[in-house]
Design an enzyme around this catalytic site. Sequence first.
Site, short mmCIF file in Angstrom:
data_model
loop_
_atom_site.label_atom_id
_atom_site.label_comp_id
_atom_site.label_asym_id
_atom_site.label_seq_id
_atom_site.Cartn_x
_atom_site.Cartn_y
_atom_site.Cartn_z
CG PHE A 1 -0.46 0.58 -1.26
CD1 PHE A 1 0.76 -0.07 -1.16
CD2 PHE A 1 -1.51 -0.08 -1.90
CE1 PHE A 1 0.93 -1.34 -1.69
CE2 PHE A 1 -1.35 -1.35 -2.42
CZ PHE A 1 -0.11 -1.98 -2.33
CG ASP B 1 -3.67 12.45 4.50
OD1 ASP B 1 -3.58 11.63 5.43
OD2 ASP B 1 -3.64 12.13 3.31
#
Length: 278
Positions: free
Chosen positions: A106, A226
């Site tokens: 983010f 990930d």
Amino acid sequence: MDEPSEEVGLSVDVNGVKTNYHDLGDGPPVLLIHGSGPGVSAWANWRTVLPLLGRAHRVLAPDIVGFGYTDRPAGLVYGPDVWLEHLLGFLDAVDVPKVSVVGNSFGGALALRLAIAAPERVDRLVLMGSVGVPFEITPGLDAVWGFEPSLDAMRNLMRVFTYNGSAVNEDLVRLRLDAATRPGVHEAYAGMFPQPRQDGVDLLTLADELIAAVPHETLIVHGRDDQVIPLSNSVRLLELLDRAQLHVFARCGHWVQIEQGQRFAALLESFLAEQAAV
């Protein structure tokens, strides 16, 4: 419960918002922008990197408004413009006119937004497991943004962040759960990324032409395994950014800075040292 002393650093007023931050080391300044997991703070995100990077740089790591131990103003509607304004205000408040920026997940989208909105204030750019380009929300990110507090939920989430769970222990699980359930924290967090959570991805996405116009030298870092942000994001950023390089760590999940802390810090130091040599 007493506030964990390590997570609480210095305090500065940013446009009326009491902002918690860490300021370590001396040298060319580097701004670390944390991710958006439940219970996140600058210290939780960057605690392993701060002392390493602080050997040759002044490292600034704020809790973005709405997160950590920074104030959460009543009625504030969170979004990219609010977070960008807070970051720029923070740089003004600590009197740093230009800085290299490291954004995690983010925080990577916010780092990109900062480089686009105020390119003159950015030296070099580092994007780690970054949001900012279009992608279909992963089950991992949906679980992060949809977190409902419980010990089991936090334990499972910590495992989603890592390659094989080896970086997770019960102390960390409890620490993050305690942080995520401090008064007012979960209420603010739940309002940031409501369902449908794909909207949160789209809100943080920047137009290809804006990303392609970013002039800064950029290091892109990603864990091959990930589960939260797909590796394809970083490949796309490499395609768009003219002055970029990509480093992928195998056997590594979303927490590159923790799972590959020493290697990540060495990579950062090398990349940022090029700035001083120019």
